[in-house]
Design an enzyme around this catalytic site. Structure first.
Site: not given
Ligand code: COS
Length: 393
Positions: A380, A376
């Site tokens: 990053e 999800e």
């Protein structure tokens, strides 16, 4: 040890949330499912959570309660409390619950009355298992780069391509699937469809084994035929719909991580008081106290960001302000999953050799938490989302 429901006293919550959190914590303490076969166990959790009314928080009530939900609207704080509490006891129970919500979230947000009536009550009862199909072999973080296509054909659609890392793949009854309907238009050329598991041309048999076992598969679409009314939401409006769905559920991923971190901390506190060494308990050492202090602060920092994101979304819904909480949800997901990984690692280290022994709670938590920093939207991606928001402010 602090009560496991002490956080419910925080002002983010209403009485309905406090009651929910306490009832669920009591109920979960009494549930035991053999999780050695993850697919079988996941189906059993869906049945059990459905039969005991907990899945009703995954969907809205609808007019006169027709859609089966417990509350008028999807309520982010209820989702957060449910996931945190379920994950504390069983990450697989949390997974089963979360996928019912994520897999049906786009139908709640954009489904026609007929689509909502056909799917949401069955998601709420556990009669239908839901899945969300966005990622592809070459399009994970860059969701807009997906290649699976849907072409209008006669009075329906033909889908070709492949989706991967699909939770509930192989056991779901339907897949909310995002496809390119205008390949030149990037994120503005994506449309969502509800694909029933028995659709001709859909193969869900490629199971993916992962370090913390749960149902996961690659889906293959080969001239997969869909009826016209399988389209979900606006033509070419699929990317925004996917992002709006993730805005709701990312804060709940943070809550799942929080539940796992709280459990690791509880295990560490219990173990440190019991374990004897050098004539005292582990808890008597300042080194242990310092670690526990750090762990508790990491847990509370994650909790506050998680509850803030959920509260802000509920307030935005209540006021009808339409304010996006994308950056707040991203901060919550990033911080809670990263902090949970640290807390669980510290708890495992404190357990010494027992920490890596298969069957120890901290050992399974160590594997359970890892994927939450990736799915999800990886950490990053959350950093990018937050960075963009900061630059725009
Ligand atoms: N709500 C509503 N609309 C949104 C939105 C949101 N949360 N986020 C983006 N949008 C809209 C933007 O407003 C933009 O609209 P316009 O075309 O009208 O300008 C459009 O969507 C494209 O947005 P953006 O330019 O930010 O998209 P990018 O491709 O640059 O990047 C990221 C988007 C990387 C943030 C996105 O692809 C993402 O979240 N990726 C991770 C996907 C993911 O979570 N994968 C795991 C799948 S679930 S296991």
């Amino acid at each position: 040890m602090r009560s496991t429901t002490a956080h419910l006293a925080l002002p983010f919550f209403d009485d309905v949330h406090r009651d929910l959190g306490r009832r669920l914590a009591d109920w979960m303490r009494q549930q035991h499912i053999d999780e050695s076969d993850d697919r079988k166990a996941c189906k059993e959790w869906v049945q059990l959570l459905g039969a005991n009314q907990w899945l009703r928080y995954c969907v809205p009530a609808g007019k006169d309660g027709a859609l089966g939900g417990a509350l008028e609207k999807l309520d982010s704080r209820a989702l957060v409390i449910l996931r945190e509490t379920l994950a504390f006891h069983s990450p697989l129970a949390d997974f089963a619950f979360a996928m019912q919500g994520l897999g049906s979230g786009a139908i709640t947000l954009a489904g026609t009355p007929a689509q909502q009536a056909a799917y949401l009550p069955q998601v709420a009862s556990g009669a239908k298992i839901a899945a969300f199909a966005l990622s592809e072999p070459d399009a994970g973080s860059d969701a807009g780069a997906m290649a699976t296509s849907a072409v209008s054909a006669g009075n329906g659609w033909t889908v070709n391509g492949s989706k991967t890392w699909i939770s509930n793949g192989g056991i779901a009854d339907f897949y909310v699937t995002f496809t390119k309907t205008d390949p030149q238009a990037g994120t503005r050329g994506i449309t969502a469809f509800i694909v029933d598991a028995d659709s001709q041309g859909l193969d869900t048999s490629e199971h993916i084994a992962v370090m913390a076992p749960h149902p996961l598969a690659t889906l293959k679409f080969t001239h997969c035929k869909l009826p016209q009314d399988a389209q979900l939401g606006a033509l070419h409006g699929g990317f925004k719909l996917a992002m709006q769905t993730l805005d709701i559920f990312r804060a709940s991923v943070a809550a799942a991580a929080l539940g796992m971190a709280r459990r690791a901390l509880a295990e560490a506190v219990r173990f440190s008081k019991e374990r004897k060494m050098f004539g005292q308990t582990l808890a008597d050492f300042q080194l242990t106290q310092a670690k526990l202090g750090e762990m508790a602060a990491l847990v509370d920092a994650a909790a506050l960001l998680t509850y803030r994101a959920a509260w802000m979304r509920d307030e935005s819904e209540r006021l009808g302000s339409g304010a996006r909480i994308t950056a707040e949800a991203a901060m919550a997901k990033m911080t809670a999953t990263e902090n949970a990984q640290k807390v669980i690692d510290m708890a495992l280290q404190m357990h010494g050799g027992l920490g890596v022994k298969v069957g120890t709670k901290v050992e399974s938590l160590y594997r359970d938490i890892r994927s939450l920093r990736i799915y999800e939207g990886a950490t990053e991606v959350q950093q990018l989302i937050i960075g963009k928001a900061v630059l725009q402010s």
